[in-house]
Scaffold this active site. Structure first.
Site, PDB file in Angstrom:
ATOM      1  N   MET A 184      -0.168   1.235   5.095  1.00 32.65           N
ATOM      2  CA  MET A 184      -0.968   1.589   6.258  1.00 32.65           C
ATOM      3  C   MET A 184      -2.067   0.545   6.445  1.00 32.65           C
ATOM      4  O   MET A 184      -2.639   0.040   5.484  1.00 32.65           O
ATOM      5  CB  MET A 184      -1.582   2.978   6.050  1.00 32.65           C
ATOM      6  CG  MET A 184      -2.392   3.505   7.226  1.00 32.65           C
ATOM      7  SD  MET A 184      -2.887   5.226   6.973  1.00 32.65           S
ATOM      8  CE  MET A 184      -3.987   5.066   5.571  1.00 32.65           C
TER       9      MET A 184
ATOM     10  N   SER B 247       0.855  -1.189   0.000  1.00 35.64           N
ATOM     11  CA  SER B 247       0.000   0.000   0.000  1.00 35.64           C
ATOM     12  C   SER B 247       0.893   1.242   0.000  1.00 35.64           C
ATOM     13  O   SER B 247       1.690   1.418  -0.919  1.00 35.64           O
ATOM     14  CB  SER B 247      -0.950  -0.036   1.206  1.00 35.64           C
ATOM     15  OG  SER B 247      -1.860   1.049   1.151  1.00 35.64           O
ATOM     16  N   THR B 248       0.797   2.081   1.023  1.00 38.85           N
ATOM     17  CA  THR B 248       1.581   3.314   1.066  1.00 38.85           C
ATOM     18  C   THR B 248       3.073   3.000   0.993  1.00 38.85           C
ATOM     19  O   THR B 248       3.593   2.234   1.790  1.00 38.85           O
ATOM     20  CB  THR B 248       1.293   4.088   2.364  1.00 38.85           C
ATOM     21  OG1 THR B 248      -0.111   4.212   2.536  1.00 38.85           O
ATOM     22  CG2 THR B 248       1.928   5.468   2.323  1.00 38.85           C
TER      23      THR B 248
ATOM     24  N   ASP C 150      -4.244  -4.874   5.875  1.00 40.35           N
ATOM     25  CA  ASP C 150      -4.629  -5.736   4.761  1.00 40.35           C
ATOM     26  C   ASP C 150      -3.542  -6.780   4.514  1.00 40.35           C
ATOM     27  O   ASP C 150      -2.353  -6.455   4.468  1.00 40.35           O
ATOM     28  CB  ASP C 150      -4.850  -4.891   3.502  1.00 40.35           C
ATOM     29  CG  ASP C 150      -5.595  -5.641   2.416  1.00 40.35           C
ATOM     30  OD1 ASP C 150      -6.164  -6.714   2.712  1.00 40.35           O
ATOM     31  OD2 ASP C 150      -5.607  -5.152   1.265  1.00 40.35           O
TER      32      ASP C 150
ATOM     33  N   HIS D   3      -2.579  -1.179  -3.322  1.00 42.22           N
ATOM     34  CA  HIS D   3      -3.685  -0.243  -3.142  1.00 42.22           C
ATOM     35  C   HIS D   3      -3.452   0.981  -4.021  1.00 42.22           C
ATOM     36  O   HIS D   3      -2.534   1.772  -3.783  1.00 42.22           O
ATOM     37  CB  HIS D   3      -3.789   0.201  -1.680  1.00 42.22           C
ATOM     38  CG  HIS D   3      -4.132  -0.910  -0.741  1.00 42.22           C
ATOM     39  ND1 HIS D   3      -4.017  -0.792   0.620  1.00 42.22           N
ATOM     40  CD2 HIS D   3      -4.611  -2.166  -0.968  1.00 42.22           C
ATOM     41  CE1 HIS D   3      -4.388  -1.925   1.196  1.00 42.22           C
ATOM     42  NE2 HIS D   3      -4.754  -2.777   0.245  1.00 42.22           N
TER      43      HIS D   3
END
Length: 350
Positions: free
Chosen positions: A284, A164-165, A287, A191
């Protein structure tokens, strides 16, 4: 606790006002200044030393890409890019992420988005996450992980990666560290909204020894290929006779993110006659954690790798994964590419 100090940079006075109002609606955030272009931004960053900068990609005089480069070279700090969903905007945004930006926010309807309030929560959460980002990396200590328990049960292997991030940079590190003889197929849930995953795949494809592409519904999974789930779709692995194929699903299915790392890993757990490897990178939230627990329950021989805290831009997803107690290896991002290659060779070479 002191509020997070933010500078908002956009050439549109309307956008500066709207983003400022959105951020200041959360008492954890304080907008200390705004700027109309990159030159003005750099002066205010030097004077005010903010915790986070939100930076428009397209601006006159000095655009967001050039401004970001100067910030990262002179005074590195967390930067969140604001971008329009166009092919050019997506490419520039991915360039910015590769050059050091922590994350990006997609303007919902172009450069001046009158409906910017529709993504209010996303803007606040990404600025909060950026304030926790780790930009200064320590050099990792090179040590060989213990491979004595890695034994192949099947002739072929399959790898899934969740991020993600900070993920685009982490994925670049992993994929560019794979050697030319790497064969095992890789499926990636990053993401990212619609319109950006194609640019990410194209960029990584130019840099990597494996073929990197945005996944297509129904295509057969091939060796020496990495498939990135399209933004806004879940990606699932399904068996079709003697082969495995990709299924893309538009419905949210109750998952928080789309694509969902959990959903992708859970689908891997249902595939037979392959050695399974799951990798959780920076991001973050949590998940992937439920997915790796399910994978281990279904196939105890599967191997789980998590990125270490020392190299994660945001440690949320790897930390949550490690807390499940099913992670086999915790590795610096610079080790992961070579490690998955070593594992797959030991498992049987494919």
């Amino acid at each position: 606790m002191n509020p997070i100090r933010v500078i908002v940079v956009d050439d549109s006075a309307f956008m500066r006002k709207m983003v400022t109002d959105i951020l200041e609606s959360d008492n954890r955030i304080q907008v200390i200044a705004t700027a109309r272009n990159g030159e003005e931004c750099l002066l205010k960053v030097k004077k005010l030393h903010p915790d986070v900068v939100t930076l428009d990609v397209e601006m006159p005089k000095m655009d967001g890409i050039s401004t970001l480069a100067t910030i990262m070279n002179t005074n590195p700090l967390p930067v969140v890019m604001l971008s329009s969903v166009t092919s050019e905007g997506a490419a520039k945004t991915l360039q910015a992420i590769s050059n050091g930006a922590v994350d990006f926010i997609t303007k919902p309807s172009g450069s001046i988005s009158l409906d910017i309030n529709t993504i209010k929560d996303e803007i606040i959460q990404k600025v909060l996450a950026a304030s926790q980002a780790q930009l200064t990396k320590t050099e990792h200590v090179k040590q060989e992980p213990n491979l004595q328990h890695v034994t192949g049960l099947h002739k072929k292997s399959m790898i899934v990666i969740g991020s993600s991030t900070g993920g685009p940079r982490a994925l670049q590190s992993v994929l560019t560290n794979l050697p030319e003889d790497f064969i095992t197929p890789i499926l990636i849930a990053q993401h990212m909204p619609k319109g950006f995953t194609k640019s990410l795949a194209d960029r990584l494809n130019l840099l990597s020894n494996v073929h990197v592409k945005e996944a297509m519904h129904g295509e057969i999974i091939k060796d020496k290929t990495a498939y990135i789930a399209p933004g806004g779709y879940h990606m699932k692995i399904r068996n079709v006779g003697i082969a495995n194929a990709i299924e893309l699903i538009d419905d949210s299915l109750g998952y928080l993110h789309k694509p969902s790392v959990d959903f992708l890993i859970e689908s891997l757990a249902q595939i037979n006659k392959v050695n399974k490897i799951a990798v959780i990178l920076t991001g973050m939230g949590s998940d992937g954690s439920e997915g790796i627990k399910y994978l281990k329950e279904q196939d105890p021989s599967s191997l789980i790798v998590a990125e270490s805290e020392e190299s994660s831009i945001v440690y949320g997803m790897p930390k949550s994964a490690i807390k499940t107690n099913v992670v086999n290896y915790i590795l610096h991002i610079q080790q992961i590419g070579q490690m998955v290659h070593t594992i797959t060779k030991r498992l049987g070479g494919r």
